[in-house]
Design a protein around this motif. Structure first.
Motif, PDB file in Angstrom:
ATOM      1  N   GLY A 115       0.884  -1.190   0.078  1.00  0.00           N
ATOM      2  CA  GLY A 115       0.007  -0.262  -0.058  1.00  0.00           C
ATOM      3  C   GLY A 115       1.077   1.339   0.008  1.00  0.00           C
ATOM      4  N   HIS A 116       2.123   0.926  -0.126  1.00  0.00           N
ATOM      5  CA  HIS A 116       3.164   2.173  -0.308  1.00  0.00           C
ATOM      6  C   HIS A 116       4.171   2.271  -1.405  1.00  0.00           C
ATOM      7  CE1 HIS A 116       2.075   2.908   4.037  1.00  0.00           C
ATOM      8  NE2 HIS A 116       2.331   1.717   4.334  1.00  0.00           N
ATOM      9  N   LYS A 117       4.470   3.287  -1.892  1.00  0.00           N
ATOM     10  CA  LYS A 117       5.917   3.314  -2.966  1.00  0.00           C
ATOM     11  C   LYS A 117       6.956   2.742  -2.260  1.00  0.00           C
ATOM     12  CE  LYS A 117       3.661   7.300  -5.337  1.00  0.00           C
ATOM     13  NZ  LYS A 117       3.220   6.583  -6.439  1.00  0.00           N
ATOM     14  N   PRO A 118       7.440   2.038  -3.300  1.00  0.00           N
ATOM     15  CA  PRO A 118       8.738   1.288  -2.647  1.00  0.00           C
ATOM     16  C   PRO A 118       9.870   2.349  -2.577  1.00  0.00           C
ATOM     17  CG  PRO A 118       8.584   1.102  -5.031  1.00  0.00           C
ATOM     18  CD  PRO A 118       6.996   1.765  -4.433  1.00  0.00           C
ATOM     19  N   PRO A 119      10.994   2.275  -1.850  1.00  0.00           N
ATOM     20  CA  PRO A 119      11.996   3.041  -1.837  1.00  0.00           C
ATOM     21  C   PRO A 119      12.725   2.876  -3.211  1.00  0.00           C
ATOM     22  CG  PRO A 119      12.261   1.112  -0.357  1.00  0.00           C
ATOM     23  CD  PRO A 119      10.991   0.950  -0.824  1.00  0.00           C
ATOM     24  N   GLN A 120      13.563   3.863  -3.573  1.00  0.00           N
ATOM     25  CA  GLN A 120      14.143   3.847  -4.686  1.00  0.00           C
ATOM     26  C   GLN A 120      15.426   2.865  -4.714  1.00  0.00           C
ATOM     27  OE1 GLN A 120      13.506   5.310  -8.090  1.00  0.00           O
ATOM     28  NE2 GLN A 120      11.554   5.555  -7.030  1.00  0.00           N
ATOM     29  N   PRO A 121      15.891   2.180  -5.807  1.00  0.00           N
ATOM     30  CA  PRO A 121      17.081   1.195  -5.461  1.00  0.00           C
ATOM     31  C   PRO A 121      18.238   2.096  -5.294  1.00  0.00           C
ATOM     32  CG  PRO A 121      15.835   0.816  -7.548  1.00  0.00           C
ATOM     33  CD  PRO A 121      15.173   2.022  -6.739  1.00  0.00           C
ATOM     34  N   GLU A 122      19.052   1.451  -4.584  1.00  0.00           N
ATOM     35  CA  GLU A 122      20.369   2.170  -4.486  1.00  0.00           C
ATOM     36  C   GLU A 122      21.331   2.025  -5.367  1.00  0.00           C
ATOM     37  OE1 GLU A 122      21.403   0.544  -0.481  1.00  0.00           O
ATOM     38  OE2 GLU A 122      19.542   1.306   0.405  1.00  0.00           O
ATOM     39  N   GLU A 123      21.254   0.789  -6.187  1.00  0.00           N
ATOM     40  CA  GLU A 123      22.037   0.592  -7.223  1.00  0.00           C
ATOM     41  C   GLU A 123      21.498   0.566  -8.498  1.00  0.00           C
ATOM     42  OE1 GLU A 123      24.769  -2.588  -6.926  1.00  0.00           O
ATOM     43  OE2 GLU A 123      25.144  -2.384  -5.012  1.00  0.00           O
TER      44      GLU A 123
END
Length: 123
Positions: A115-123
């Motif tokens: 139900g939330h947007k994911p964190p942006q990938p670090e790589e």
């Protein structure tokens, strides 16, 4: 003289104990990542678990069970399926470097589950 030596040893032991405790527990700051949309001003901040213990690989932006960057045993599966980016050494379907829009498919799965947007990938 013996008393000074024992006090030095006691102080040294205490220093090791304190530094060891800090190393194990960390500084207490949690990792954070943005879950706001681009251009939305100040994004909301959420706690992120980078331990790879969950179902989502925060570092690479895909489900853990599909992350060939973390689980090298998956590489041959992706290569056999002709799903491999030689330039960036990762599955083509997960190569957000070649096409950032590919992340949208994985982000939709994350949102459907949490139900939330994911964190942006670090790589």
């Amino acid at each position: 003289m013996k008393k000074n030596w024992m006090m030095s040893l006691s102080g040294l032991s205490l220093a090791f104990l304190v530094s060891g405790t800090l190393a194990i527990s960390g500084c207490g700051n949690s990792e954070t990542a943005s879950d706001g949309a681009a251009g939305s001003g100040s994004p909301a901040v959420t706690n992120v678990d980078n331990s790879h213990g969950g179902w989502w690989c925060v570092e690479h932006g895909v489900p853990e069970e599909e992350c060939a960057l973390c689980d090298k045993t998956l590489v041959s599966k992706y290569k056999d399926a002709d799903d491999w980016c030689d330039e960036h050494a990762r599955p083509e379907s997960q190569c957000f470097l070649c096409s950032p829009a590919r992340f949208d498919k994985f982000a939709a799965r994350y949102e459907a589950k949490t139900g939330h947007k994911p964190p942006q990938p670090e790589e």
